[in-house]
Design an enzyme around this catalytic site. Structure first.
Site, PDB file in Angstrom:
ATOM      1  N   ASP A   1       0.866  -1.180   0.000  1.00  0.00           N
ATOM      2  CA  ASP A   1       0.000   0.000   0.000  1.00  0.00           C
ATOM      3  C   ASP A   1       0.904   1.231   0.000  1.00  0.00           C
ATOM      4  O   ASP A   1       1.698   1.419   0.917  1.00  0.00           O
ATOM      5  CB  ASP A   1      -0.883  -0.042   1.255  1.00  0.00           C
ATOM      6  CG  ASP A   1      -1.924   1.060   1.256  1.00  0.00           C
ATOM      7  OD1 ASP A   1      -2.138   1.686   0.195  1.00  0.00           O
ATOM      8  OD2 ASP A   1      -2.503   1.295   2.335  1.00  0.00           O
TER       9      ASP A   1
ATOM     10  N   ASP B   1      -3.017   2.319  -5.905  1.00  0.00           N
ATOM     11  CA  ASP B   1      -1.865   2.351  -4.997  1.00  0.00           C
ATOM     12  C   ASP B   1      -1.814   1.166  -4.051  1.00  0.00           C
ATOM     13  O   ASP B   1      -1.113   1.196  -3.059  1.00  0.00           O
ATOM     14  CB  ASP B   1      -1.864   3.659  -4.202  1.00  0.00           C
ATOM     15  CG  ASP B   1      -2.843   3.620  -3.044  1.00  0.00           C
ATOM     16  OD1 ASP B   1      -3.965   3.138  -3.246  1.00  0.00           O
ATOM     17  OD2 ASP B   1      -2.468   4.065  -1.954  1.00  0.00           O
ATOM     18  N   GLU B   2      -2.548   0.121  -4.376  1.00  0.00           N
ATOM     19  CA  GLU B   2      -2.650  -0.980  -3.430  1.00  0.00           C
ATOM     20  C   GLU B   2      -2.793  -2.286  -4.200  1.00  0.00           C
ATOM     21  O   GLU B   2      -3.557  -2.343  -5.163  1.00  0.00           O
ATOM     22  CB  GLU B   2      -3.894  -0.721  -2.566  1.00  0.00           C
ATOM     23  CG  GLU B   2      -4.024  -1.573  -1.359  1.00  0.00           C
ATOM     24  CD  GLU B   2      -5.358  -1.309  -0.644  1.00  0.00           C
ATOM     25  OE1 GLU B   2      -5.848  -0.161  -0.667  1.00  0.00           O
ATOM     26  OE2 GLU B   2      -5.896  -2.273  -0.099  1.00  0.00           O
TER      27      GLU B   2
HETATM   28 MG   LIG Z   1      -2.361   3.953   0.194  1.00  0.00          MG
END
Ligand SMILES: [Mg+2]
Length: 363
Positions: free
Chosen positions: A13, A108-109
């Site tokens: 993350d 983003d993960e």
């Molecule tokens: Mg994040």
């Protein structure tokens, strides 16, 4: 099927992703409280907040107006999804140097299954360290990682030492790791479920693990068993890489449940705009609009409508999505997530986009 040998799953993350990209690309923003998102006049919400802004209590999904009240000198930057997607592609290139079993959750993960990995690195945490190092060196960004035998434990672990964290949970540590945590750490346990558990004296995962399955099933139906399994640390969900996109979608999870209808409408508008922009960039037109809503108790519903026309612009997608939102219980029950998808692409567009990798495409 039982999983005998333990898997090595990494949940990665990025830290304050959009805000970090902005700070990276504009040195004048470094060290400053920065929020990314729409204008306060346009009733924008915070899409991301730098750690300096978080020190003022600013969080994602807060109205921009509230953010400005908490920190009057906060610097607001408009979102630039094209750039974030570009950075995300760079991150995924690094992932794929280790495994193709990559399941993107958002820009983003992602989850990675590195049980077998291309560089034959024997330990999951070592793979995670190499990935974090490469993200830092090549992209000048930091990521937090959780390493565990399952997705859900890896996800909890990645959140523990943010930013720039790396937490590894070995199979024999799972129970002692989970036991003291509040039940809300289990994905799917929101405010409502949390309160219902509390009402029967269950606050921690240890207490949930000790509860009888039949009691939980009586209280929560089929979800009772899910809760009980997770409390034992059992999760055999595979890391599921995405294949060819059949739809373009965008969704947003709110930091707190949303009950305000205007706020829902603005969120749907943003989502429609994002999806439409990507449709046009890919020269795609779709006929089916789907709205996804997740209520505070985590029940998720979708509503779809097939129109007569192929669409690639935001206003009609927004109109249909809004109509679909009215067909849910969102206004009465509130939402924690909203999503908009367009599918049913025109045949001649379809062939052209087959080899396009859409990392946000998620069911
Ligand atoms: Mg994040």
């Amino acid at each position: 099927m039982t999983q005998r040998s333990s898997r090595k799953i990494i949940h990665i993350d990025m830290d304050a992703f959009y805000a970090s990209v902005e700070q990276r690309d504009d040195p004048s923003l470094r060290g400053q409280p920065v929020v990314v998102g729409g204008t306060p006049e346009g009733r924008g919400v915070v899409a991301a907040a730098s750690y300096e802004a978080r020190a003022f209590g600013i969080r994602s999904a807060l109205p921009m107006r509230t953010a400005l009240r908490l920190c009057p000198h906060v610097i607001r930057v408009a979102t630039d999804f094209d750039r974030y997607r570009e950075v995300s592609r760079g991150i995924h290139e690094i992932f794929h140097e280790h495994t193709d079993l990559v399941e993107p959750v958002s820009l983003d993960e992602a989850y990675l299954d590195v049980t077998w990995n291309k560089q034959e690195i024997p330990f999951g945490h070592r793979v995670a360290r190499v990935i974090k190092r490469d993200i830092r060196q090549r992209l000048q960004l930091t990521a937090s990682a959780g390493v565990a035998p399952s997705k859900f434990v890896a996800k909890i672990a990645s959140d523990l030492e943010k930013p720039d964290g790396l937490v590894t949970i070995m199979p024999h540590q799972i129970r002692s790791f989970l036991d003291p945590l509040p039940v809300a750490k289990i994905p799917g346990v929101g405010k409502v479920t949390g309160e219902r558990l509390q009402a029967i004296g269950i606050d921690t995962i240890a207490q949930l693990a000790a509860a009888s399955v039949s009691d939980l099933e009586r209280q929560f139906g089929r979800r009772g068993q899910y809760l009980h399994l997770r409390a034992q640390g059992i999760d055999n969900e595979p890391v599921a890489p995405i294949s060819e996109p059949k739809q373009l979608s965008s969704e947003t999870t709110f930091a707190t449940d949303i009950f305000d209808e205007d706020q829902m409408r603005y969120a749907v508008q943003d989502l429609a705009q994002d999806v439409a922009g990507r449709l046009r960039r890919r020269s795609l037109r779709g006929r089916v609009v789907t709205l996804k809503a997740r209520y505070p108790d985590f029940e998720t519903v979708t509503r779809s409508l097939t129109g007569g026309l192929y669409l690639d612009s935001a206003p009609p997608v927004f109109d249909i999505a809004l109509e679909l939102l009215r067909r849910t219980d969102a206004r009465r029950r509130g939402v924690r997530l909203l999503g908009v998808a367009v599918s049913g692409f025109a045949d001649d567009d379809r062939a052209a986009q087959l080899d396009l990798f859409d990392m946000e495409q998620k069911g």
